[in-house]
Design a protein around this motif. Structure first.
Motif, short mmCIF file in Angstrom:
data_model
loop_
_atom_site.label_atom_id
_atom_site.label_comp_id
_atom_site.label_asym_id
_atom_site.label_seq_id
_atom_site.Cartn_x
_atom_site.Cartn_y
_atom_site.Cartn_z
N MET A 278 0.70 -1.07 -0.05
CA MET A 278 0.03 0.00 0.15
C MET A 278 1.09 1.28 -0.12
O MET A 278 2.05 1.22 0.72
CB MET A 278 -0.85 0.09 1.28
N VAL A 279 0.57 2.27 -0.74
CA VAL A 279 1.52 3.20 -1.03
C VAL A 279 1.73 4.13 0.25
O VAL A 279 0.77 4.38 1.02
CB VAL A 279 0.71 4.33 -2.13
N ASP A 280 2.95 4.04 0.91
CA ASP A 280 3.09 4.82 2.08
C ASP A 280 2.63 6.42 2.02
O ASP A 280 2.94 7.00 1.18
CB ASP A 280 4.71 4.82 2.26
N PRO A 281 1.90 6.71 3.13
CA PRO A 281 1.44 8.20 3.15
C PRO A 281 2.39 9.06 3.08
O PRO A 281 2.29 9.96 2.56
CB PRO A 281 0.77 8.02 4.63
N ALA A 282 3.74 8.79 3.39
CA ALA A 282 4.86 9.62 3.29
C ALA A 282 5.19 9.92 1.72
O ALA A 282 5.55 10.96 1.62
CB ALA A 282 6.19 9.25 3.91
N VAL A 283 4.82 9.09 1.01
CA VAL A 283 5.04 9.35 -0.51
C VAL A 283 3.97 10.32 -1.03
O VAL A 283 4.39 11.43 -1.60
CB VAL A 283 4.91 8.00 -1.24
N PHE A 284 2.78 10.36 -0.47
CA PHE A 284 1.70 11.26 -0.77
C PHE A 284 2.09 12.47 -0.43
O PHE A 284 1.64 13.75 -1.03
CB PHE A 284 0.22 10.72 -0.30
#
Ligand code: PHE
Length: 338
Positions: A278-284
């Motif tokens: 799942m895409v890490d929120p830090a990337v967003f």
């Protein structure tokens, strides 16, 4: 008058006979049958004859015209045959024909096309990015800090400019999200490079297929369902797939996916074919900052990503036991897929 027709015909026949090529023959045709030709002029003269002589004269005209036309046709055929003969002079037409070499697609192209076909059917669109990448797109934007081993000189090919050969296709995730508006659903096949020790399952240049799905409320179950469906569609319903917890800086939670490889005469074994999570929120968050808007606010969107090794997929598809066969260009190997 009739005498004159006979003269015209005799002149015509000898001109035709003497014609040594098609151009001269055509000139003869024009000289006798053309608009201003001699026979045409003779037909025009018919109107000055007394009526009772007209039928006989008309008939004689026809005979002359037919004789000249037939002579032209047979001369034309003769000239053509001569030209044909000349054009193959010195060629041994009894030699066997040259073998026609038939091409075929490389097994990597075949699996790539098939994977794309399955994923497009599921709604993923094709995306791409450069192979010579910035550290930012390959690492920083993917939450991969300076001290991460993947960034080591020993693992990555750097240029003097500070750019590098991308170590994975995950950089395309960033390049896509920099410009897109969610929902985003893309796949990006392409080459990736690492300073790996080359062995039966590793090459320093290999082929990946990246996937990214970002929208409101994307869940881990969506990731698992999508990939399980994909591997079954790819390799058949009996395919054994396993997800192992793993770590990637840009996904949380993260998994590696193994699929059973069956090689003739060998015990089946699990090989790793993909990483995902799942895409890490830090990337967003970092994306929201670089975009200066909140379309990818981690409070609003979630997503999953995966990156599979196309070379490994080819190995599973055909039970290939050594990845090096895929780049050696040995036609004895490649012919089997054509
Ligand atoms: N980029 C990772 C690799 O090359 C694979 C991966 C892609 C993992 C997307 C998670 C999400 O190993």
């Amino acid at each position: 008058m009739k005498q004159e027709l006979e003269t015209i015909q005799a002149d015509a026949l000898s001109a035709i006979e003497a014609a040594s090529d098609q151009k001269i023959l055509d000139e003869a045709r024009v000289a006798f049958l053309g608009k201003k030709g001699r026979l045409t002029a003779a037909s025009a003269a018919m109107k000055d004859l007394p009526n009772e002589e007209k039928p006989a004269y008309g008939q004689a005209l026809n005979v002359a015209r037919q004789a000249i036309t037939a002579a032209i046709e047979s001369k034309l055929a003769a000239l053509q045959e001569e030209a044909d003969k000349k054009s193959v002079e010195g060629i041994d037409v009894t030699l066997p024909a040259r073998e026609l070499l038939e091409g075929g697609l490389h097994p990597l192209t075949l699996v790539k096309d098939r994977a794309i076909q399955i994923l497009r059917r599921m709604g993923f669109a094709l995306a791409e990015g450069p192979e010579i990448e910035t550290e930012y797109h390959c690492f920083d934007a993917l939450n991969t800090p300076d001290d991460h081993p993947a960034r080591n000189e020993k693992d990555t090919f750097y240029f003097d400019s500070g750019k590098l050969l991308r170590t994975h296709t995950s950089s395309v995730q960033i390049r896509t999200m920099e410009k897109a508006t969610p929902p985003v659903r893309i796949i990006a096949p392409g080459s990736a490079y690492r300073r790996d020790e080359i062995d039966a399952t590793h090459l320093s240049v290999f082929n990946q297929l990246e996937g990214l799905f970002v929208a409101e409320d994307v869940k881990l179950g969506d990731l698992k369902g999508t990939l399980e469906y994909f591997f079954r569609a790819m390799f058949g319903n009996e395919t054994e797939v396993r997800f192992r917890p793993h770590f990637f800086p840009f996904t949380e939670p993260s998994f590696e996916i193994d699929v059973k490889l069956h090689v003739k005469g060998q015990k089946p074994k699990w090989i790793e074919v993909a990483g995902c999570g799942m895409v890490d929120p830090a990337v967003f968050s970092s994306l929201a900052e670089s975009r200066g808007d909140d379309l990818f606010d981690p409070e609003k969107v979630t997503g999953f990503a995966f990156g599979m090794g196309l070379d490994r997929l080819a190995m599973i598809q055909w039970g290939i036991k050594d990845i090096r066969l895929l780049i050696e260009n040995d036609t004895r190997f490649l012919k089997q897929f054509a």
